[in-house]
Design an enzyme around this catalytic site. Structure first.
Site, PDB file in Angstrom:
ATOM      1  N   THR A   1      -8.959   2.491 -18.544  1.00  0.00           N
ATOM      2  CA  THR A   1      -8.753   2.008 -17.181  1.00  0.00           C
ATOM      3  C   THR A   1      -9.867   2.566 -16.308  1.00  0.00           C
ATOM      4  O   THR A   1     -10.667   3.390 -16.749  1.00  0.00           O
ATOM      5  CB  THR A   1      -7.388   2.459 -16.631  1.00  0.00           C
ATOM      6  OG1 THR A   1      -7.419   3.877 -16.401  1.00  0.00           O
ATOM      7  CG2 THR A   1      -6.263   2.142 -17.613  1.00  0.00           C
TER       8      THR A   1
ATOM      9  N   ASP B   1       0.876  -1.165   0.000  1.00  0.00           N
ATOM     10  CA  ASP B   1       0.000   0.000   0.000  1.00  0.00           C
ATOM     11  C   ASP B   1       0.912   1.213   0.000  1.00  0.00           C
ATOM     12  O   ASP B   1       1.555   1.525   1.008  1.00  0.00           O
ATOM     13  CB  ASP B   1      -0.893  -0.006   1.240  1.00  0.00           C
ATOM     14  CG  ASP B   1      -1.852   1.181   1.290  1.00  0.00           C
ATOM     15  OD1 ASP B   1      -1.657   2.148   0.518  1.00  0.00           O
ATOM     16  OD2 ASP B   1      -2.780   1.153   2.112  1.00  0.00           O
TER      17      ASP B   1
ATOM     18  N   LYS C   1       0.178  15.452 -10.943  1.00  0.00           N
ATOM     19  CA  LYS C   1       1.093  14.875 -11.929  1.00  0.00           C
ATOM     20  C   LYS C   1       2.142  15.902 -12.374  1.00  0.00           C
ATOM     21  O   LYS C   1       3.277  15.538 -12.710  1.00  0.00           O
ATOM     22  CB  LYS C   1       0.313  14.338 -13.127  1.00  0.00           C
ATOM     23  CG  LYS C   1      -0.547  13.116 -12.806  1.00  0.00           C
ATOM     24  CD  LYS C   1       0.288  11.942 -12.331  1.00  0.00           C
ATOM     25  CE  LYS C   1      -0.544  10.674 -12.185  1.00  0.00           C
ATOM     26  NZ  LYS C   1       0.263   9.513 -11.756  1.00  0.00           N
TER      27      LYS C   1
ATOM     28  N   TYR D   1      -5.848  16.015  -9.909  1.00  0.00           N
ATOM     29  CA  TYR D   1      -5.053  15.007 -10.607  1.00  0.00           C
ATOM     30  C   TYR D   1      -3.955  15.655 -11.443  1.00  0.00           C
ATOM     31  O   TYR D   1      -2.779  15.291 -11.362  1.00  0.00           O
ATOM     32  CB  TYR D   1      -5.967  14.167 -11.491  1.00  0.00           C
ATOM     33  CG  TYR D   1      -5.241  13.157 -12.349  1.00  0.00           C
ATOM     34  CD1 TYR D   1      -4.759  11.972 -11.796  1.00  0.00           C
ATOM     35  CD2 TYR D   1      -5.052  13.366 -13.711  1.00  0.00           C
ATOM     36  CE1 TYR D   1      -4.096  11.040 -12.571  1.00  0.00           C
ATOM     37  CE2 TYR D   1      -4.396  12.445 -14.502  1.00  0.00           C
ATOM     38  CZ  TYR D   1      -3.916  11.277 -13.925  1.00  0.00           C
ATOM     39  OH  TYR D   1      -3.266  10.357 -14.711  1.00  0.00           O
TER      40      TYR D   1
END
Length: 239
Positions: free
Chosen positions: A194, A58, A163, A159
């Protein structure tokens, strides 16, 4: 080809990570299939077969990361693939908690995992680190027309900014580890089918195709680039 090479792929029980692990195993690597769900990790490793090994990991749990690092003596390739995108809103619609949660996996966990496995990577004669980023993190593509997303779109702020931060870390790791022979690069995998955002995109491509790009960076020769940002097809992505 050498058959004693080792690799670790985080978030490898599904999606792009699964295919990266599969392709590295096909290259003769012993591949540690990192997964926070032991059952899914075991099933993924069994499906890959060969020298794939499940690894309970994890990435957001420092104790889990430490235990995993203790199990691996030497590592040639680390692919930081695990990532999340819990919020699709722009910055004005994104709460701080969504930002924290996203950065916890997409940024802080990458540092935690990378630093924990640096001793094992330093025992390799050709250490490689691949950080799975996103073309949507490109500030250039965010401000100019491009094929990745509509011009002027400010969605998925948590997000995309996470990144972008990952890209910055990629550059810094590349600079600080260059003298030790490391190659550290970021990959823009493109729009893939995905479950990252919870629902499939109608024009999404095959995750296996993106995985080929990650493996290409994992197998870079000694004169290959470091601290770069590359698309799945090998072309450079602007910062």
């Amino acid at each position: 080809m050498k058959n004693d090479r080792t690799a670790l792929v985080t978030g490898a029980n599904k999606g792009i990570g699964f295919h990266v692990a599969r392709l590295l195993a096909a290259e003769g690597f012993t591949v540690h299939v990192g997964s926070r769900d032991p059952g899914r990790g075991e099933r993924a490793a069994a499906e890959i077969g060969g020298r794939a090994r499940p690894l309970d990991l994890d990435v957001t749990d420092p104790d889990s990361v430490a235990r995993a690092a203790e199990r691996i003596e030497r590592l040639d390739v680390l692919v930081n693939n695990a990532g999340i995108s819990p919020s699709l809103g722009g910055p004005a619609e994104t709460g701080v908690e969504d930002l924290r949660r996203t950065y916890e996996t997409n940024v802080f966990a990458v540092v935690e995992v990378t630093n924990a496995f640096l001793p094992a990577l330093r025992r390799s004669s050709r250490p490689r680190i691949v950080n799975v980023s996103s073309g949507t993190a490109s500030l250039t593509w965010s401000t100019h027309p491009n094929p990745q997303f509509p011009p002027g779109s400010g969605r998925s702020a948590a997000y995309r900014s996470s990144k972008a931060a990952l890209n910055a870390l990629t550059v810094l790791y590349g600079l600080t580890l260059a003298d030790e022979g490391f190659k550290v690069n970021a990959l823009a995998p493109g729009r893939r089918a995905t479950d990252l955002i919870g629902s499939p995109m109608p024009d999404a491509g095959d995750p296996a195709e993106a995985a080929e790009g990650a493996v290409r960076l994992a197998l870079l020769p000694d004169d290959g680039p470091t601290g770069g940002f590359f698309s799945w097809d090998g072309s450079a992505v602007p910062w």
